[in-house]
Design a protein around this motif. Structure first.
Motif, mmCIF file in Angstrom:
data_model
loop_
_atom_site.group_PDB
_atom_site.id
_atom_site.type_symbol
_atom_site.label_atom_id
_atom_site.label_comp_id
_atom_site.label_asym_id
_atom_site.label_seq_id
_atom_site.Cartn_x
_atom_site.Cartn_y
_atom_site.Cartn_z
ATOM 1 N N ALA A 60 0.831 -1.208 0.000
ATOM 2 C CA ALA A 60 0.000 0.000 0.000
ATOM 3 C C ALA A 60 0.867 1.262 0.000
ATOM 4 O O ALA A 60 0.561 2.228 -0.700
ATOM 5 C CB ALA A 60 -0.933 -0.009 1.201
ATOM 6 N N MET A 61 1.960 1.267 0.762
ATOM 7 C CA MET A 61 2.839 2.432 0.787
ATOM 8 C C MET A 61 3.548 2.621 -0.559
ATOM 9 O O MET A 61 3.682 3.748 -1.044
ATOM 10 C CB MET A 61 3.893 2.299 1.894
ATOM 11 C CG MET A 61 3.354 2.496 3.279
ATOM 12 S SD MET A 61 2.752 4.162 3.517
ATOM 13 C CE MET A 61 1.009 3.865 3.636
ATOM 14 N N ILE A 62 3.985 1.527 -1.171
ATOM 15 C CA ILE A 62 4.625 1.624 -2.481
ATOM 16 C C ILE A 62 3.629 2.152 -3.509
ATOM 17 O O ILE A 62 3.957 3.014 -4.333
ATOM 18 C CB ILE A 62 5.196 0.252 -2.903
ATOM 19 C CG1 ILE A 62 6.374 -0.113 -2.010
ATOM 20 C CG2 ILE A 62 5.630 0.267 -4.367
ATOM 21 C CD1 ILE A 62 6.838 -1.532 -2.157
ATOM 22 N N PHE A 63 2.399 1.648 -3.467
ATOM 23 C CA PHE A 63 1.373 2.142 -4.379
ATOM 24 C C PHE A 63 1.133 3.632 -4.159
ATOM 25 O O PHE A 63 1.021 4.399 -5.117
ATOM 26 C CB PHE A 63 0.067 1.373 -4.187
ATOM 27 C CG PHE A 63 -1.077 1.958 -4.953
ATOM 28 C CD1 PHE A 63 -1.163 1.760 -6.315
ATOM 29 C CD2 PHE A 63 -2.036 2.719 -4.312
ATOM 30 C CE1 PHE A 63 -2.203 2.310 -7.042
ATOM 31 C CE2 PHE A 63 -3.077 3.276 -5.017
ATOM 32 C CZ PHE A 63 -3.164 3.073 -6.389
ATOM 33 N N ILE A 93 14.421 3.286 -10.875
ATOM 34 C CA ILE A 93 15.426 2.968 -9.854
ATOM 35 C C ILE A 93 14.746 2.640 -8.529
ATOM 36 O O ILE A 93 15.121 1.691 -7.835
ATOM 37 C CB ILE A 93 16.442 4.125 -9.706
ATOM 38 C CG1 ILE A 93 17.332 4.190 -10.928
ATOM 39 C CG2 ILE A 93 17.272 3.966 -8.445
ATOM 40 C CD1 ILE A 93 18.221 5.417 -10.980
ATOM 41 N N GLY A 94 13.724 3.410 -8.176
ATOM 42 C CA GLY A 94 12.968 3.122 -6.950
ATOM 43 C C GLY A 94 12.270 1.776 -7.016
ATOM 44 O O GLY A 94 12.227 1.029 -6.031
ATOM 45 N N LEU A 95 11.722 1.438 -8.176
ATOM 46 C CA LEU A 95 11.068 0.137 -8.350
ATOM 47 C C LEU A 95 12.068 -1.007 -8.202
ATOM 48 O O LEU A 95 11.795 -1.998 -7.516
ATOM 49 C CB LEU A 95 10.378 0.078 -9.713
ATOM 50 C CG LEU A 95 9.675 -1.221 -10.047
ATOM 51 C CD1 LEU A 95 8.493 -1.434 -9.119
ATOM 52 C CD2 LEU A 95 9.213 -1.207 -11.486
ATOM 53 N N TRP A 140 12.235 -3.935 -5.377
ATOM 54 C CA TRP A 140 12.285 -5.326 -5.814
ATOM 55 C C TRP A 140 13.460 -6.045 -5.160
ATOM 56 O O TRP A 140 13.336 -7.177 -4.700
ATOM 57 C CB TRP A 140 12.398 -5.361 -7.322
ATOM 58 C CG TRP A 140 12.161 -6.702 -7.954
ATOM 59 C CD1 TRP A 140 11.914 -7.888 -7.338
ATOM 60 C CD2 TRP A 140 12.137 -6.970 -9.340
ATOM 61 N NE1 TRP A 140 11.737 -8.875 -8.249
ATOM 62 C CE2 TRP A 140 11.869 -8.338 -9.507
ATOM 63 C CE3 TRP A 140 12.323 -6.201 -10.473
ATOM 64 C CZ2 TRP A 140 11.784 -8.938 -10.750
ATOM 65 C CZ3 TRP A 140 12.227 -6.807 -11.703
ATOM 66 C CH2 TRP A 140 11.960 -8.148 -11.833
ATOM 67 N N ASN A 141 14.625 -5.399 -5.129
ATOM 68 C CA ASN A 141 15.808 -6.013 -4.507
ATOM 69 C C ASN A 141 15.655 -6.171 -3.002
ATOM 70 O O ASN A 141 16.214 -7.091 -2.413
ATOM 71 C CB ASN A 141 17.070 -5.176 -4.805
ATOM 72 C CG ASN A 141 17.529 -5.359 -6.222
ATOM 73 O OD1 ASN A 141 17.256 -6.373 -6.856
ATOM 74 N ND2 ASN A 141 18.230 -4.361 -6.747
ATOM 75 N N GLN A 142 14.930 -5.266 -2.369
ATOM 76 C CA GLN A 142 14.701 -5.369 -0.935
ATOM 77 C C GLN A 142 13.687 -6.460 -0.592
ATOM 78 O O GLN A 142 13.535 -6.834 0.567
ATOM 79 C CB GLN A 142 14.207 -4.032 -0.379
ATOM 80 C CG GLN A 142 15.232 -2.929 -0.442
ATOM 81 C CD GLN A 142 16.412 -3.205 0.452
ATOM 82 O OE1 GLN A 142 16.259 -3.695 1.569
ATOM 83 N NE2 GLN A 142 17.605 -2.920 -0.051
ATOM 84 N N GLY A 143 12.963 -6.943 -1.595
ATOM 85 C CA GLY A 143 11.987 -8.013 -1.363
ATOM 86 C C GLY A 143 10.619 -7.523 -0.950
ATOM 87 O O GLY A 143 9.793 -8.308 -0.491
#
Length: 115
Positions: A59-62, A100-102, A106-109
């Protein structure tokens, strides 16, 4: 005249506040209101379910990406007023920051839904 009108408004407001306070008086120590209710029986499990942290992260990413998309909308309006090269550099830079943020998320899982 202003003083009289303000006194009338204050008087009416205080009467309305007093009436609302008297009408909406609730007892917080009422036994039935303080007890848990589930179809007339006491609940067998906890009435509070654990909050999913993954749902919160998604939800925060969205929300973050949604706000960034709304920042792109004014760029459409200024597209005719600035040079095409400047506009292209601004758009590419902005989209590069989003990508870059995406990839960072993604790398952080944060985008992987675990059960």
């Amino acid at each position: 005249m202003i003083w009289t009108a303000s006194m009338i408004i204050m008087f009416i407001s205080s009467i309305m506040i007093s009436i609302c306070t008297i009408i909406s008086k609730k007892t917080f120590m009422d036994r039935e209101k303080m007890s848990p209710f589930e179809c007339g029986f006491d609940p067998k499990t906890s009435s509070r379910l654990p909050f999913s942290l993954q749902f919160f992260l998604i939800a925060m990413i969205f929300l973050i990406f949604d706000v960034e998309i709304t920042l792109l909308i004014p760029l459409i309006l200024i597209m005719k007023t600035i040079k095409p090269m400047t506009f292209s550099v601004i758009i590419i830079f902005f989209i590069l920051i989003l990508v870059i943020g995406l990839f960072h998320e993604w790398n952080q899982g944060a985008l992987e839904w675990t059960y």
